[in-house]
Design a protein around this motif. Structure first.
Motif, short mmCIF file in Angstrom:
data_model
loop_
_atom_site.label_atom_id
_atom_site.label_comp_id
_atom_site.label_asym_id
_atom_site.label_seq_id
_atom_site.Cartn_x
_atom_site.Cartn_y
_atom_site.Cartn_z
N TYR A 326 1.11 -0.68 -0.04
CA TYR A 326 -0.03 0.13 0.66
C TYR A 326 1.04 1.28 0.04
O TYR A 326 1.65 1.34 0.19
N GLU A 330 2.34 -0.37 3.90
CA GLU A 330 2.41 -1.51 4.60
C GLU A 330 2.15 -2.28 3.54
O GLU A 330 1.70 -2.41 2.40
N ILE A 332 2.72 -6.46 2.89
CA ILE A 332 2.09 -7.87 2.90
C ILE A 332 3.13 -9.30 1.65
O ILE A 332 3.05 -8.44 0.45
N GLY A 352 -6.29 -8.93 9.52
CA GLY A 352 -4.99 -7.92 9.36
C GLY A 352 -3.52 -8.81 8.92
O GLY A 352 -2.79 -8.13 8.49
N THR A 357 -6.80 -8.10 1.06
CA THR A 357 -5.84 -7.46 0.21
C THR A 357 -5.17 -8.72 -0.45
O THR A 357 -6.17 -8.38 -2.38
N HIS A 509 -13.91 -16.96 9.46
CA HIS A 509 -14.01 -16.83 10.47
C HIS A 509 -14.73 -18.05 11.62
O HIS A 509 -15.92 -18.46 10.21
N1 LIG Z 1 -5.49 0.49 2.25
C1 LIG Z 1 -5.32 0.42 2.58
N2 LIG Z 1 -3.80 1.36 2.79
C2 LIG Z 1 -2.51 1.22 3.67
N3 LIG Z 1 -2.50 0.22 4.43
C3 LIG Z 1 -4.03 -1.04 4.30
C4 LIG Z 1 -4.71 -1.16 3.27
N4 LIG Z 1 -6.14 -1.55 3.45
C5 LIG Z 1 -5.05 -2.78 4.36
N5 LIG Z 1 -4.71 -2.53 4.49
C6 LIG Z 1 -3.51 -2.68 5.81
O1 LIG Z 1 -2.81 -4.24 5.64
C7 LIG Z 1 -3.27 -5.28 6.38
C8 LIG Z 1 -3.83 -6.39 6.12
O2 LIG Z 1 -4.85 -5.76 5.67
P1 LIG Z 1 -6.47 -6.56 5.11
O3 LIG Z 1 -7.61 -5.80 5.42
O4 LIG Z 1 -6.27 -7.34 3.69
O5 LIG Z 1 -6.34 -8.06 5.67
P2 LIG Z 1 -7.79 -8.88 6.07
O6 LIG Z 1 -7.20 -10.36 6.47
O7 LIG Z 1 -9.20 -8.85 5.47
O8 LIG Z 1 -8.11 -8.48 7.95
P3 LIG Z 1 -9.65 -8.57 8.47
O9 LIG Z 1 -10.02 -10.23 8.47
O10 LIG Z 1 -9.32 -8.23 9.57
O11 LIG Z 1 -10.94 -7.65 7.23
C9 LIG Z 1 -3.51 -4.37 7.36
O12 LIG Z 1 -2.67 -4.35 8.13
C10 LIG Z 1 -4.15 -2.99 6.88
O13 LIG Z 1 -3.66 -2.30 7.94
#
Ligand SMILES: Nc1ncnc2c1ncn2[C@@H]1O[C@H](COP(=O)(O)OP(=O)(O)OP(=O)(O)O)[C@@H](O)[C@H]1O
Length: 534
Positions: A326, A330, A332, A352, A357, A509
């Motif tokens: 991002y 951030e 992944i 998270g 993503t 979940h």
């Molecule tokens: N638009 C964004 N800009 C910056 N960081 C982001 C953005 N969207 C997600 N993140 C960050 O990327 C990481 C992964 O987020 P993501 O939403 O994909 O996780 P998730 O596994 O789907 O979480 P959850 O189960 O809570 O939905 C997190 O640390 C989040 O803060």
């Protein structure tokens, strides 16, 4: 938007429009010309002849007055048919694209098409009608004296070159209005979307400030646009008045030289008016048409349909070295994985870890910072062949429309109506429908939320089942449905033998070990490497 496109939309209607404008121009010219005989009858003091020519003139003028609204109605219908066609293409473009902002789409479908109608299509017919009137008027003037034609030509050159002065400024001003309008719509979408949250925190002042800023810029750009338009009208109007006076002067001199009669002098002035009004209208129309150039090019691009080949087989996907990043730094990193066509896969991981993503990457809403995603449905010599795919997406918040439950499932495709009941049974919606008097015909009321969260989830699940999507992403799609029903739905979703097999990647979940065991594979996201932004 093009002249050819406008004419071709409905050819018989085009012929009718052109014909109506042609006889309108003939009747208009004739009405003006015949007045010459009334004037000559006055100078000859012949009352009978005067009354006779007055009646004839009045009849022609009446015909002209009736013809114009008829021609306008026919042309408006033609424009609307053409705009309908364009609107359909633009919708198709966005529908297949899946990545555009609602505000851009609204702007393209409303404001921009309105501009094209007023500043492109309408000026075109004004030019056509103006050219006809000018041609007939010049023909008549020529019969009177070539000097009148020469004067007309000289004055016309002057009048025609005036609009060039503001052409570029007007085009820029038009583009700015569009830009600012889009920003306003954007702000409205962003801020009003979270209205309840703002209310909860008494943040009305911030909402007001943002809207004021955006609407202020829009109003300013509109004012500037109007200013240029007014200047353009003033300059053209001045040129027009000078030209008319010039014609009256020359025809007056010709009358005193006995070259033309008094009747000719009277109508020559009228024809001067027709010619210069025609030229003024044409130049104004040309300026308007040119100001829509950028917009027309954009619309043409939007009309180039993004047609995706939608294969009927289930799709697989291979992800290698995948990394998402991002703007805030951030990052992944994902494990490599392969999902075979038709497999039902569970995606798990703590909050998270990057599940949503990954969906964004798979939906092509986010470009990988590294690695690649390959969709395929065919193998050649044991190797998968990359192919375009339309990925189905069932987000956490089900998207339903203010239509009947049946239409929400079929998505208005009557051809698949007969499969609705089976889909309804498979997603355990049957008991819910039994409690609603109108059953499947119950209208979804978005305002009063007459469907529960679980019922809405069942509706979109039935929609996905019935549409045989070859690859579907599901994000917590049973979170609001009770445990027993969820288990039954899972059984149906994961074991259903659809006409074509469907590949499913589901985020969930709290599934029990038994429920997890129903999937072919589980992708577990764990470590997230974070590189905080400076
Ligand atoms: N638009 C964004 N800009 C910056 N960081 C982001 C953005 N969207 C997600 N993140 C960050 O990327 C990481 C992964 O987020 P993501 O939403 O994909 O996780 P998730 O596994 O789907 O979480 P959850 O189960 O809570 O939905 C997190 O640390 C989040 O803060």
């Amino acid at each position: 938007m093009s002249i050819k496109g406008l004419l071709k939309t409905n050819i018989p209607q085009t012929i009718l429009v052109l014909f109506l404008y042609l006889i309108y121009a003939i009747a208009g010219t004739l009405g003006t010309y015949l007045f010459k005989y009334s004037l000559n009858a006055i100078t000859a003091k012949n009352l009978n002849s005067f009354i006779f020519w007055e009646i004839i003139t009045m009849v022609t003028e009446l015909a002209t007055a009736l013809l114009l609204p008829l021609a306008t109605v026919a042309f408006t219908r033609q424009i609307q048919d053409y705009l309908h066609q364009i609107r359909k293409d633009i919708m198709h473009h966005y529908y297949n694209g899946d990545d555009e902002k609602i505000s851009t789409m609204q702007n393209d479908l409303t404001n921009n098409l309105k501009i094209l109608s007023t500043d492109f299509a309408t000026p075109l017919i004004t030019i056509f009608s103006g050219l006809l009137s000018i041609t007939f008027s010049i023909g008549i003037l020529f019969r009177m004296s070539w000097i009148l034609i020469l004067t007309t030509a000289v004055l016309a050159v002057i009048t025609l070159s005036l609009p060039k002065l503001l052409e570029k400024k007007m085009s820029q001003a038009n583009a700015t209005v569009n830009q600012k309008n889009e920003r306003l719509l954007n702000t409205i979408a962003h801020w009003l979307g979270g209205l309840q949250e703002l209310r909860r925190y008494n943040a009305f002042a911030r909402l007001n400030k943002k809207l004021k800023e955006a609407s202020g810029e829009y109003v300013e750009s509109n004012k500037k646009n109007m200013l240029y338009r007014s200047w353009s009208e003033i300059i053209n109007g001045l040129g027009n008045s000078v030209a008319q006076l010039g014609m009256v002067l020359i025809s007056g001199i010709l009358f005193f030289n006995h070259t033309i009669s008094f009747g000719d002098f009277g109508v020559a002035a009228s024809f001067a008016f027709i010619i210069f009004e025609g030229i003024w209208n044409i130049t104004d129309s040309l300026t308007r048409i040119k100001s829509t150039k950028i917009l027309r090019e954009e619309t043409t691009k939007l009309r180039q349909a993004r047609t995706l080949e939608i294969p009927t087989s289930a799709f697989g996907v291979i992800a290698t070295n995948l990394v998402a990043k991002y703007d805030n730094g951030e990052t992944i990193t994902y494990p490599d994985f392969t999902i075979k066509p038709g497999q039902k896969v569970l995606l798990t991981g703590d909050s998270g870890t990057g599940k949503s993503t990954l969906f964004k990457l798979l939906l092509n809403k986010l470009t990988p910072a590294n690695g690649q995603i390959i969709y395929f449905y065919l193998y050649k010599n044991g190797n998968p062949i990359k192919s375009p795919v339309q990925v189905g997406n069932l987000p956490q918040d089900p998207i339903v429309f203010p239509a009947s439950i049946k239409d929400n499932i079929t998505m208005f495709d009557s051809k698949i109506q007969e499969n609705v009941q089976t889909a309804v049974n498979k997603v355990q919606l049957t008991n819910d429908l039994a409690k609603m008097p109108a059953g499947l015909e119950t209208q979804v009321d978005l305002k009063n939320e007459n469907l529960s969260g679980g019922q809405r989830q069942k509706v979109v699940l039935a929609r996905s089942l019935i549409h045989d999507q070859p690859f579907v992403l599901m994000d917590e799609v049973t979170s609001a449905i009770d445990q027993t029903a969820t288990e039954k739905i899972l059984d149906n979703l994961l074991k259903t033998k659809l006409k074509t097999k469907q590949t499913i990647l589901m985020i969930a979940h709290n599934f029990t070990p038994e429920m997890r065991a129903k999937f072919d594979q589980e992708i577990k996201l764990t470590a997230v490497r974070k590189e905080a932004a400076e």
